[in-house]
Design an enzyme around this catalytic site. Structure first.
Site, mmCIF file in Angstrom:
data_model
loop_
_atom_site.group_PDB
_atom_site.id
_atom_site.type_symbol
_atom_site.label_atom_id
_atom_site.label_comp_id
_atom_site.label_asym_id
_atom_site.label_seq_id
_atom_site.Cartn_x
_atom_site.Cartn_y
_atom_site.Cartn_z
ATOM 1 N N ASP A 84 -60.957 49.982 -41.244
ATOM 2 C CA ASP A 84 -61.292 49.012 -40.195
ATOM 3 C C ASP A 84 -61.850 49.754 -38.975
ATOM 4 O O ASP A 84 -61.248 50.734 -38.503
ATOM 5 C CB ASP A 84 -60.002 48.252 -39.821
ATOM 6 C CG ASP A 84 -60.259 47.035 -38.958
ATOM 7 O OD1 ASP A 84 -61.391 46.523 -38.965
ATOM 8 O OD2 ASP A 84 -59.301 46.594 -38.282
ATOM 9 N N HIS A 85 -62.962 49.307 -38.455
ATOM 10 C CA HIS A 85 -63.582 49.912 -37.259
ATOM 11 C C HIS A 85 -63.695 51.433 -37.350
ATOM 12 O O HIS A 85 -63.241 52.153 -36.449
ATOM 13 C CB HIS A 85 -62.813 49.533 -35.987
ATOM 14 C CG HIS A 85 -62.975 48.096 -35.623
ATOM 15 N ND1 HIS A 85 -64.127 47.599 -35.060
ATOM 16 C CD2 HIS A 85 -62.152 47.040 -35.797
ATOM 17 C CE1 HIS A 85 -63.991 46.289 -34.880
ATOM 18 N NE2 HIS A 85 -62.814 45.926 -35.332
ATOM 19 N N ASN A 228 -60.479 38.833 -40.446
ATOM 20 C CA ASN A 228 -59.559 39.935 -40.151
ATOM 21 C C ASN A 228 -58.365 39.462 -39.337
ATOM 22 O O ASN A 228 -58.533 38.846 -38.276
ATOM 23 C CB ASN A 228 -60.279 41.006 -39.330
ATOM 24 C CG ASN A 228 -61.397 41.690 -40.083
ATOM 25 O OD1 ASN A 228 -61.798 41.246 -41.154
ATOM 26 N ND2 ASN A 228 -61.914 42.771 -39.521
HETATM 27 P P1 13P Z 1 -56.440 40.439 -34.494
HETATM 28 O O1 13P Z 1 -55.514 41.559 -34.176
HETATM 29 O O2 13P Z 1 -56.850 39.669 -33.310
HETATM 30 O O3 13P Z 1 -55.914 39.568 -35.590
HETATM 31 O O4 13P Z 1 -57.796 41.105 -35.030
HETATM 32 C C1 13P Z 1 -57.789 41.892 -36.180
HETATM 33 C C2 13P Z 1 -59.091 42.520 -36.436
HETATM 34 O O5 13P Z 1 -60.140 41.967 -36.138
HETATM 35 C C3 13P Z 1 -59.119 43.825 -37.094
HETATM 36 O O6 13P Z 1 -60.404 44.323 -37.211
#
Ligand code: 13P
Length: 287
Positions: A84-85, A228
């Site tokens: 993620d990211h 997400n």
């Molecule tokens: P939230 O923590 O707002 O659910 O977002 C999660 C997210 O976008 C992880 O990339």
């Protein structure tokens, strides 16, 4: 065996539902997400941010944990382990360590640099059968200490990024990470429609925590195929664990045993993930 996220998201895109992406933080989290997906008979994406990966001991630890747990639990639904990211370096490390899907988030770079680096990650990942998510326009809020102001992604920029062969696109449409402020304006469906028409590929909605159900459903109808969720699982885990301790259960018998101490919190994650899967419409899609 774990799979990449392309096929599950293409199927969701074609059939009008979304696959849940749930961030993991530890062994209990991983087990809870796998149990919920198996129960609901749906594909699922287990994700690690670079911060969570560092906390858990590194890229290989996370990839191997999810793989081993998936196999030992006899999970039958498709599961992807996704970065993620990811930073440029992080994406390369995840590819090396056996992640089956990566997000390269170059949204903070000037556009040309984002495009260049995304292209390189796509080539590297695809040569190993790994799917790629890329982002334009910052997603607001804070994640792992990185804060960006909420943005509406530029449609032309989305088109350029999409043309690089990425598998799914994260684009800001007024969404932010974490709990939404009281004065939040909601998702911008006009921009989502424009982006969706321009890229014609699965779109990723970040910041799934706290978006009202009707907005989630409308977003799915406009091409969002991956949603997400992170903060919401953390909140229910903390609440259930707090209740357990406040009720004095850790002081009764062997209630201090982590297998008991963390059980209510873990079950709360299972329940939350199942609730989200139901709302995203992916229940029974892997039957
Ligand atoms: P939230 O923590 O707002 O659910 O977002 C999660 C997210 O976008 C992880 O990339």
């Amino acid at each position: 065996m774990l799979v990449n996220a392309k096929e599950m998201l293409d199927k969701a895109y074609e059939n009008g539902y979304a696959i849940g992406h749930f961030n993991t933080n530890n062994l209990e989290w991983t087990k809870a997400i796998l149990n919920a997906a198996e129960e609901k008979k749906t594909a699922v994406i287990i994700a690690g941010s670079e911060g969570a990966i560092k906390y858990m001991g590194g890229f290989r630890v996370v990839a191997d944990l999810v793989k081993a747990m998936h196999d030992e639990m006899g999970i039958t639904v498709p599961v992807a382990i996704h970065l993620d990211h990811g930073s440029y370096e992080g994406a390369k490390k995840a590819i090396e360590a056996g992640f089956t899907s990566v997000m390269f988030d170059g949204s903070h770079f000037p556009l040309e640099e984002n495009l260049e680096k995304t292209k390189e990650i796509v080539e590297l990942a695809h040569s190993k059968g790994i799917s790629v998510e890329a982002e334009v326009g910052g997603i607001g809020g804070e994640e792992d200490g990185v804060t960006s102001a909420g943005e509406l992604a530029d449609v032309e920029e989305c088109k350029k990024l999409a043309s690089l062969g990425i598998d799914f696109l994260a684009a800001g449409i007024g969404n932010i990470h974490g709990v939404y402020p009281a004065d939040w304006q909601g998702l911008n469906f006009e921009r989502l429609q424009e982006i969706s028409d321009a890229v014609k590929m699965p779109i990723v909605l970040h910041g799934g925590t706290g978006i009202p159900d009707d907005q989630i459903k409308k977003a799915i109808s406009l091409g969002v195929s991956k949603i997400n969720v992170n903060t919401e699982c953390q909140l229910v885990f903390a609440e259930a664990t707090r209740k357990y301790i406040e009720a004095g259960k850790d002081q009764q018998g062997k209630g201090f045993d982590p297998r008991k101490l963390l059980a209510d919190g873990t079950q709360a994650i299972v329940d939350k993930v199942e609730e989200k899967i139901e709302m995203f419409g992916s229940t029974n899609s892997a039957k």
